[in-house]
Design a protein around this motif. Structure first.
Motif, PDB file in Angstrom:
ATOM      1  N   LYS A   1       0.852  -1.184   0.000  1.00 50.15           N
ATOM      2  CA  LYS A   1       0.000   0.000   0.000  1.00 50.15           C
ATOM      3  C   LYS A   1       0.890   1.238   0.000  1.00 50.15           C
ATOM      4  CE  LYS A   1      -3.750  -2.402   0.201  1.00 50.15           C
ATOM      5  NZ  LYS A   1      -4.585  -2.532  -1.002  1.00 50.15           N
TER       6      LYS A   1
ATOM      7  N   ARG B   1      -0.923  -7.398   3.973  1.00 50.61           N
ATOM      8  CA  ARG B   1      -1.884  -7.711   2.915  1.00 50.61           C
ATOM      9  C   ARG B   1      -1.293  -8.726   1.944  1.00 50.61           C
ATOM     10  NH1 ARG B   1      -7.205  -5.348   2.509  1.00 50.61           N
ATOM     11  NH2 ARG B   1      -6.892  -5.321   0.262  1.00 50.61           N
TER      12      ARG B   1
ATOM     13  N   GLU C   1      -3.062 -10.050  -4.490  1.00 52.58           N
ATOM     14  CA  GLU C   1      -3.330  -8.627  -4.679  1.00 52.58           C
ATOM     15  C   GLU C   1      -2.022  -7.924  -5.021  1.00 52.58           C
ATOM     16  OE1 GLU C   1      -5.098  -4.741  -2.260  1.00 52.58           O
ATOM     17  OE2 GLU C   1      -4.347  -6.479  -1.174  1.00 52.58           O
TER      18      GLU C   1
ATOM     19  N   GLU D   1     -11.153  -4.280   3.509  1.00 49.69           N
ATOM     20  CA  GLU D   1     -10.280  -3.458   4.353  1.00 49.69           C
ATOM     21  C   GLU D   1      -9.439  -4.280   5.331  1.00 49.69           C
ATOM     22  OE1 GLU D   1     -12.884  -0.822   6.371  1.00 49.69           O
ATOM     23  OE2 GLU D   1     -13.833  -0.065   4.548  1.00 49.69           O
TER      24      GLU D   1
ATOM     25  N   ASN E   1      -0.867  -1.255  -4.952  1.00 45.56           N
ATOM     26  CA  ASN E   1      -1.807  -0.237  -5.432  1.00 45.56           C
ATOM     27  C   ASN E   1      -1.101   1.052  -5.867  1.00 45.56           C
ATOM     28  OD1 ASN E   1      -1.110   0.948  -2.995  1.00 45.56           O
ATOM     29  ND2 ASN E   1      -3.206   1.325  -2.331  1.00 45.56           N
TER      30      ASN E   1
ATOM     31  N   GLN F   1      -7.840  -0.532  -2.977  1.00 48.15           N
ATOM     32  CA  GLN F   1      -7.682  -1.928  -3.388  1.00 48.15           C
ATOM     33  C   GLN F   1      -6.705  -2.036  -4.557  1.00 48.15           C
ATOM     34  OE1 GLN F   1      -9.664  -4.778  -2.087  1.00 48.15           O
ATOM     35  NE2 GLN F   1      -8.017  -5.847  -3.123  1.00 48.15           N
TER      36      GLN F   1
ATOM     37  N   GLN G   1     -10.046  -8.980  -0.443  1.00 48.54           N
ATOM     38  CA  GLN G   1     -10.927  -7.964  -1.001  1.00 48.54           C
ATOM     39  C   GLN G   1     -11.609  -7.267   0.167  1.00 48.54           C
ATOM     40  OE1 GLN G   1     -13.615  -9.619  -3.877  1.00 48.54           O
ATOM     41  NE2 GLN G   1     -12.044  -9.859  -5.438  1.00 48.54           N
TER      42      GLN G   1
END
Length: 246
Positions: A35, A107, A201, A92, A204, A75, A90
């Protein structure tokens, strides 16, 4: 003039901090579950002097104060890879993992089964289940992780991956290795997070946006540096002229 130089230096320090944040974001463009962060600055107004001997009111001076960074919780893109031990969040939520420094949060769902049969992160930290560490025997087959975090094999349910959230996610601090630390008590994620098995993931961070920010910071830093240089030259000229004997 001295105050003007100090204002310029405070701006340069703030820009240097922003440059460090951008560099860290760019370095983690390909880091799973990363993030990005952005800087927060605040204007600080220098208080006026209280002496009564000044003929006019002092002018308020505006400095720059670094107020820390903001965590972008947007996300990241989810890309399937077919690996049954890989999961993407998917929502928070965060995974809870056990490290030598204590419980940390991430994450990054690139999990694997260690030689000891524990479900661990790519760095070898034990993934926390709701009932403790999740252990899988080497003889077990058909490993799968459901949307609710349930870990199953051919022998049945082996545990459930623990997902947590925070009342104020901005309180999370970077702890290295794509981990976060928090002094606040985590809460069960509930409906705020679900898993997608066989996928990861991605970061981002938006590279184009970061490059734009980088160019803006470099231009602003160069401009401030030029102003400081001119002010310093002006001060030097003033001192030399004052020292001249008529």
């Amino acid at each position: 003039m001295q105050n003007a130089l100090l204002v310029g230096v405070s701006s340069q320090m703030a820009l240097q901090r922003e440059l460090d944040v951008i560099a860290n974001n760019m370095a983690n463009v390909s880091t799973t579950g990363f993030k990005g962060r952005s800087t927060r600055f605040e204007e600080y107004l220098m208080p006026t002097a209280s002496a009564d001997t000044f003929s006019g009111a002092d002018r308020r001076l505006s400095y720059v104060i670094d107020q820390g960074t903001t965590l972008d919780l947007g996300q990241g893109a989810i890309e399937p890879d077919g690996n049954p031990t890989h999961v993407a969040i998917q929502g928070e939520a965060f995974f809870s993992v056990q490290t030598p420094q204590g419980v940390r949060f991430t994450r990054n769902g690139a999990f694997e089964v260690s030689a000891q049969g524990n479900l661990v992160t790519s760095d070898g930290y034990a993934v926390q289940g709701e009932g403790g560490p999740i252990t899988i025997n080497p003889q077990e087959t058909g490993l799968s992780i459901g949307q609710d975090g349930t870990v199953s094999t051919n022998l049945g349910v082996r545990g459930r991956v623990k997902l947590v959230t925070f009342a104020n996610p901005q309180s999370l601090s970077n702890a290295g290795a794509n981990l976060y630390a928090s002094t606040a008590q985590p809460q069960p994620a509930g409906i705020k997070g679900r898993l997608e098995s066989g996928a990861l993931e991605k970061s981002n961070v938006k590279p184009v946006l970061e490059m734009t920010r980088l160019m803006d910071v470099n231009r602003t830093y160069a401009m401030v540096s030029s102003v400081i240089t001119r002010l310093d030259d002006l001060r030097g000229t003033a001192i030399r002229r004052l020292a001249d004997v008529a």
